[in-house]
Design an enzyme around this catalytic site. Sequence first.
Site: not given
Length: 575
Positions: A261, A310
């Site tokens: 957002d 990751e």
Amino acid sequence: MSDLPAPEAPAPDPRPTPTEPVADPGAAAELDVAELDVTAPDVAVAPAPVEAAVAALPWWDSAVFYQIYPRSFADSNGDGVGDLGGVREHLDYLRDLGIDALWISPVTRSPMADHGYDVSDPRDIDPLFGDLAAMDALLAAAHERGIKVTMDLVPNHTSEEHPWFRAALTARPGSAERARYVFRDGRGPGGDEPPNNWPSIFGGPAWSRVVEPDGTKGQWYLHLFAPEQPDLNFDNPEVVDDLEKTLRFWLDRGIDGFRIDVAHGLAKPDGLPDLEIPATQLMVGSVEDSRFDNPGVHEIHRRIRRVTDEYRAVTVGEIWVDDNERFGKYLRSDELTLGFNFRLARAQFTADDIRDAITNSLAAVDAVDAVATWTLSNHDISREVTRYGGGRIGTARARAMALVVLALPGVPFLYNGSELGLADVDLPDAALQDPMFFRSGGLMRGRDGCRVPLPWDGVAPPYGFTTGSSTWLPMPDDWAKLTVAAELDDPTSMLELYRAAIALRRSRPEFAAGSAFALLPAADGCVVFQRGQGLVCVVNTTDEPMQLPPGEVLLSSAPMDGDRLAGDAAAWVAL
Ligand code: BGC
């Protein structure tokens, strides 16, 4: 995008096969034949060897995303508000629609001043929507169906009820508690004036004054949105560390990524100078609005990317930035993986606007070797049927644009209800809930009209949305033909068009990630672009039928009259 690890093996494809184009020879009126020249591309993207490219690309590079506004998707517990159980109950519907991934608007703990975009605990589910177990169950059930799940991340601000903000209110000016937010002394005698002239995006000033613990009038805090949404201070390492903790919390549970957002607003300009423009409209990007798109924002996205890489997770940022070069910076290989480009959602249904939106959206990402996204609407933007004129014409144009977004290279985002052809609902004042309506003193009607709950079946409200009797926003009386059940029974429905288009997009190599794209010269009022070695999408924005190039019509948004495509329509043609 090349530094990402290899993608997982794709899940088996449970989706339906495409249907034939709808044929109704009686429908097209006598016409001027528009000449199409499909031989000479005027904007070309170099073709890439498709199979090699696809193998190296991450899953999201050609995915179809579906945005769930959870309050409005489906209610499983009868309280009139949609929830995670409701999403889970309808996963087969989503699988059969053919989407690859969900973006679920905020379901984290919130007092709901902005319907979840005011987060009081980013690492828990709000009881209105369920609990962590419901989220885990939804995730598992979605993954079983080969559907990825992304969540909304709201880093720019918290709720005023977040423990950090409560602590800031009881702490002193200059304290570590206040340093997590943007507190300032006021200007003028007694500090009675806000620290600068910034207006809130929702109307009124972007600053609210607190009462200090000793009862005196105190400092002011910044809220770009509602007062219940205090902005965080991203210069404070504790804020960034906490964001990383939130990312890992959800990624460790198996979430496939995040929609971020206000991704362009996290870093504020040094010294918080007065704005030189009078005000900015909601969510409208402007390089003149110095509160957004500040250089410091990129380091924050790098930090997020280090974590999401990751986990091989996707991020898609809300980026209201018009300038192509500045937009592209967010998508450098160590920042966001995807970014919302809202040009198509703001384009009129004219050939010039559509072509301009496509050309600029591609230019913005090509420069940084990123992938484009396409969206016609979301929970902040009027539904496309309404934007294109409403009624029969609005629906015809929305059908045409569905074929555009699903044919363009990159990642389409569908907003729940688009696939049903829903229009905005003209709600009475008494039903409105959007803080924008109240903060602007009614000047802006707000976004409730595009957030009305989805109709599933039946002939009257609540159309199977809830087992209860009322819904959080009232549903109109004339949606009986727009329910999922009714549209599944109607081969000419918007839903069947979407299902057929998504299935074709999945099966035709021309639509594969990395497949060539070229805008072709076309007659006035038409847009034609080619994918791969010979599939064209033809859009006729005029009100006259036009002749299609010779080939097989794979799908059309309106009934075909021989080889003529109706006005306000689009078709996919294999040349
Ligand atoms: C969201 C809006 C929300 C605002 C504040 C956005 O851009 O999409 O729905 O009101 O951020 O969080």
